[in-house]
Design an enzyme around this catalytic site. Structure first.
Site, PDB file in Angstrom:
ATOM      1  N   GLY A  85      32.520  -2.673  19.641  1.00 10.51           N
ATOM      2  CA  GLY A  85      33.014  -2.670  18.271  1.00 10.51           C
ATOM      3  C   GLY A  85      32.714  -4.010  17.617  1.00 10.51           C
ATOM      4  O   GLY A  85      32.125  -4.896  18.221  1.00 10.51           O
ATOM      5  N   GLU A 106      30.295 -10.152  26.746  1.00  5.92           N
ATOM      6  CA  GLU A 106      29.802  -9.148  25.806  1.00  5.92           C
ATOM      7  C   GLU A 106      28.344  -9.405  25.461  1.00  5.92           C
ATOM      8  O   GLU A 106      27.531  -8.476  25.431  1.00  5.92           O
ATOM      9  CB  GLU A 106      30.641  -9.148  24.531  1.00  5.92           C
TER      10      GLU A 106
END
Length: 147
Positions: A85, A106
């Protein structure tokens, strides 16, 4: 927008992302509230993914609770897709991600993947990036290189 409306929008965004997941793949999975709904959608479709590479301890716990095997990135020869996201997004597709504190992992998992799919709902859309507080992480071994 109420919290339940925001959750419904995130749930719809996560369900739409599921359509892009190659059946039986090892999937890179990000971190955050919208990703939590993605993991719920994956759990509702057992076998959709063979396993996942997680970008955070929180995501690993959610994947394991959903009975999705979690693999170490070093053990995965091919990662076709990473889904995460965003904290903020513009209509021009500029993004801020990593606000939850899992930024290095990430970015590493995203870089290893052939494709990156960012799932956002309208609550993440902004006119200009920068309102979301973003942590700054310094990896000591790379401080000279980064500087």
């Amino acid at each position: 927008m109420t919290a339940s409306q925001a959750d419904a929008n995130k749930r719809r965004a996560a369900a739409a992302a599921l359509e892009h997941v190659p059946a039986g793949c090892v999937l890179g999975v990000g971190t955050g509230s919208t990703v939590r709904f993605l993991i719920e959608a994956l759990a509702a479709h057992p076998g959709r993914v063979r396993a996942a590479v997680s970008s955070s301890n929180a995501t690993t716990a959610l994947l394991e609770a959903a009975a999705i095997p979690v693999l170490d990135l070093n053990d995965v020869p091919d990662l076709p897709l990473y889904i995460d996201g965003a904290d903020e997004a513009t209509r021009a597709r500029h993004l801020i991600t990593g606000g939850g504190g899992a930024l290095p992992r990430e970015k590493i998992v995203a870089a290893a993947a052939a494709r990156f799919l960012c799932i956002v709902d309208e609550s993440k859309l902004v006119g200009a990036l920068g309102a979301f507080p973003l942590p700054i992480e310094v990896i000591t071994m790379a401080r000279t290189l980064v500087a």
